[in-house]
Write an enzyme that holds these catalytic residues in place. Structure first.
Site, PDB file in Angstrom:
ATOM      1  N   LYS A  43     -44.793 -12.401 -12.206  1.00  0.00           N
ATOM      2  CA  LYS A  43     -45.032 -10.963 -12.302  1.00  0.00           C
ATOM      3  C   LYS A  43     -45.727 -10.678 -13.634  1.00  0.00           C
ATOM      4  O   LYS A  43     -45.240 -11.102 -14.684  1.00  0.00           O
ATOM      5  CB  LYS A  43     -43.667 -10.270 -12.252  1.00  0.00           C
ATOM      6  CG  LYS A  43     -43.647  -8.894 -11.668  1.00  0.00           C
ATOM      7  CD  LYS A  43     -42.190  -8.461 -11.516  1.00  0.00           C
ATOM      8  CE  LYS A  43     -42.048  -7.072 -11.009  1.00  0.00           C
ATOM      9  NZ  LYS A  43     -40.645  -6.637 -11.081  1.00  0.00           N
TER      10      LYS A  43
HETATM   11  C1  E4P Z   1     -40.213  -3.576  -9.406  1.00  0.00           C
HETATM   12  O1  E4P Z   1     -40.476  -4.741  -9.212  1.00  0.00           O
HETATM   13  C2  E4P Z   1     -39.267  -3.098 -10.416  1.00  0.00           C
HETATM   14  O2  E4P Z   1     -38.391  -4.137 -10.718  1.00  0.00           O
HETATM   15  C3  E4P Z   1     -38.430  -1.937  -9.970  1.00  0.00           C
HETATM   16  O3  E4P Z   1     -38.635  -1.580  -8.644  1.00  0.00           O
HETATM   17  C4  E4P Z   1     -38.331  -0.817 -10.945  1.00  0.00           C
HETATM   18  O4  E4P Z   1     -37.473   0.163 -10.431  1.00  0.00           O
HETATM   19  P1  E4P Z   1     -36.807   1.295 -11.337  1.00  0.00           P
HETATM   20  O5  E4P Z   1     -37.813   2.362 -11.571  1.00  0.00           O
HETATM   21  O6  E4P Z   1     -35.662   1.792 -10.517  1.00  0.00           O
HETATM   22  O7  E4P Z   1     -36.369   0.624 -12.620  1.00  0.00           O
END
Ligand code: E4P
Length: 220
Positions: A83
């Protein structure tokens, strides 16, 4: 639509995997911090529990160090998906890694133009953050809709991984629009089973079954 669990909690991942509800997992530095576990160790454990992609995020901000971190992460297992943030260095890293056959999830996407860049850089997944978009006065679903339209216009292979999903309505809307994947906190995945008429129906059937005095299992 594929379901990914947005968590680094092993017990939650095990429960969903056993129910056949998991196509992959996403983590981020905040989720790793919340788990209290060692990043490399917990990622390895998650990779052994699911067959699908497990996103593990680099924390460097420059391309060279991102590549070194990605190298360490992709050694963990074949299903690791690297990522990277939606920055020029992240996109450069994406191009290099996908060119080598490594899966890449370009994260922190908040505009359709950013998603266009991720697709041009050859991303396997792009992660538009629906909930955080809503929190800031925008419509997260408009973002998903625009990206779907643009990717379909140009037949990009990059999958739309709707992220920052907060509730069941987000999931329904993503499925209607045609997001390829939704990554959700386990509690949101489990909430999809809830329906008052299902509960009421079970209650009624149990009451009527009781009146018959029968049992299905005869051997005690
Ligand atoms: C995506 O890969 C992120 O890990 C995640 O969906 C972020 O979500 P949040 O806004 O609830 O922290």
């Amino acid at each position: 639509m594929k379901f990914f669990a947005d968590t680094a909690e092993i017990s939650e991942i095990e429960e969903l995997a056993e129910a056949g509800l998991l196509d992959g997992v996403t983590t981020n530095p905040s989720l790793i911090a919340k788990s209290g576990r060692n990043f490399l160790e917990v990622t390895k454990e998650i990779c052994s529990l699911v067959d699908g992609p497990v996103s593990a995020e680099v924390v460097a901000l420059d391309h060279d160090t991102m590549m070194k971190e990605a190298e360490a992460l992709r050694r963990i297992a074949d299903n690791v998906c690297i990522k990277v943030p939606l920055t020029i260095d992240g996109l450069k890293t994406c191009r290099k890694l996908t060119g080598d056959g490594t899966m890449v999830n370009v994260t922190l996407c908040f505009s359709a133009n950013q998603a266009l860049l991720a697709a041009k850089a050859g991303a396997t997944f792009v992660s538009p953050f629906v909930g955080r978009h809503d929190d800031n006065g925008f419509d997260g679903m408009d973002l998903i809709r625009d990206i779907r339209l643009i990717y379909d216009n140009y037949l990009f292979d990059t999958e739309i991984l709707a992220a920052s999903i907060r509730h069941a309505t987000h999931v329904l809307e993503c499925a209607r629009i045609g997001a390829d994947v939704a990554t959700m906190p386990p509690k949101v995945i489990k909430s999809l089973v809830n329906h008052v008429l299902t509960d009421k129906g079970i209650e009624g059937f149990m009451a009527d079954w009781g009146k018959t005095g029968q049992t299905i299992l005869t051997d005690k």
